[in-house]
Design an enzyme around this catalytic site. Sequence first.
Site, PDB file in Angstrom:
ATOM      1  N   SER A  24      45.035  27.569   3.750  1.00 16.80           N
ATOM      2  CA  SER A  24      45.713  27.263   2.492  1.00 16.80           C
ATOM      3  C   SER A  24      46.709  26.124   2.702  1.00 16.80           C
ATOM      4  O   SER A  24      46.604  25.380   3.685  1.00 16.80           O
ATOM      5  CB  SER A  24      46.404  28.519   1.951  1.00 16.80           C
ATOM      6  OG  SER A  24      46.792  28.334   0.607  1.00 16.80           O
ATOM      7  N   ASN A  25      47.656  25.963   1.801  1.00 17.13           N
ATOM      8  CA  ASN A  25      48.655  24.885   1.873  1.00 17.13           C
ATOM      9  C   ASN A  25      49.917  25.358   1.145  1.00 17.13           C
ATOM     10  O   ASN A  25      49.892  26.388   0.468  1.00 17.13           O
ATOM     11  CB  ASN A  25      48.059  23.603   1.254  1.00 17.13           C
ATOM     12  CG  ASN A  25      47.725  23.802  -0.204  1.00 17.13           C
ATOM     13  OD1 ASN A  25      48.602  23.958  -1.042  1.00 17.13           O
ATOM     14  ND2 ASN A  25      46.436  23.856  -0.511  1.00 17.13           N
ATOM     15  N   PRO A  26      51.031  24.604   1.267  1.00 14.88           N
ATOM     16  CA  PRO A  26      52.305  25.130   0.742  1.00 14.88           C
ATOM     17  C   PRO A  26      52.579  24.886  -0.744  1.00 14.88           C
ATOM     18  O   PRO A  26      53.729  25.045  -1.184  1.00 14.88           O
ATOM     19  CB  PRO A  26      53.354  24.395   1.595  1.00 14.88           C
ATOM     20  CG  PRO A  26      52.674  23.202   2.145  1.00 14.88           C
ATOM     21  CD  PRO A  26      51.208  23.364   2.018  1.00 14.88           C
ATOM     22  N   SER A  27      51.571  24.551  -1.549  1.00 11.03           N
ATOM     23  CA  SER A  27      51.828  24.337  -2.988  1.00 11.03           C
ATOM     24  C   SER A  27      52.443  25.595  -3.617  1.00 11.03           C
ATOM     25  O   SER A  27      51.968  26.703  -3.381  1.00 11.03           O
ATOM     26  CB  SER A  27      50.508  24.001  -3.691  1.00 11.03           C
ATOM     27  OG  SER A  27      50.709  24.006  -5.084  1.00 11.03           O
ATOM     28  N   ALA A  89      46.518  22.230  -5.650  1.00 16.05           N
ATOM     29  CA  ALA A  89      46.238  21.703  -4.306  1.00 16.05           C
ATOM     30  C   ALA A  89      45.049  22.510  -3.774  1.00 16.05           C
ATOM     31  O   ALA A  89      45.211  23.523  -3.089  1.00 16.05           O
ATOM     32  CB  ALA A  89      47.465  21.860  -3.421  1.00 16.05           C
TER      33      ALA A  89
END
Length: 204
Positions: A24-27, A89
């Site tokens: 995943s990512n930090p959005s 994102a």
Amino acid sequence: MKKQRLVVTAGPTREHLDPVRFLSNPSTGKMGFAIAKAAVEAGYEVVLVAGPVALKTPKDVKRVDVVSAREMEKAVTDAAGDILIATAAVADWRPAHCSMRKLKKGEMGGTLALVRNPDILKGSTIPLKIGFAAETGDPVAEALRKCREKKLAFCVANDVTQKDAGFGVSTNRVIFVKPDGSCTKLPKLSKLSVARRIIAEIGK
Ligand code: CTP
């Protein structure tokens, strides 16, 4: 008069390799949620397709929660909107295999095989599309490329290396980039003010 339906994607996607592990990512979803709020204020019927985020649903917004990019793509298609604003994102890749049970470390090996996820914005047949280009390089050039490749009305470019723009913060510094190469640079604004400017730009 029938309201126009505006679909917003927001937040990250999670791409699981087993029930307890994912890419995943930090959005945080703040920009997308602000757009949903601004669009309701402007009189649109709003469907907010949200990845896993910890935000309250704005008033009068229909929210559809999803986890993966493929779930997000289906929710966008099902929403059948007139306008799509893609702030999510989306993870571009997912693990080639997802185990139904927690993998043991001895089963995982040192390499993770990945496959491409769909490009939700590019593939959508919604007639009017707006995208985001969060970049660490030249945001205008990248936004222009994305505008043309994904057939966007305009693309919102921002440089996520600036401390008051991008992931997690409540402000943003953005540039609207159109397919003909024309640009409108906005000052540092709250994400809600940026959202209202985006909605106003669509109205034009
Ligand atoms: N997007 C999408 N689905 C994807 C990837 C991106 O809908 N699988 C949307 C994003 O929500 C954003 C725009 O496309 O509005 C640009 O996303 P970005 O991650 O900046 O670019 P990519 O298209 O993934 O291109 P690249 O990795 O080459 O920068």
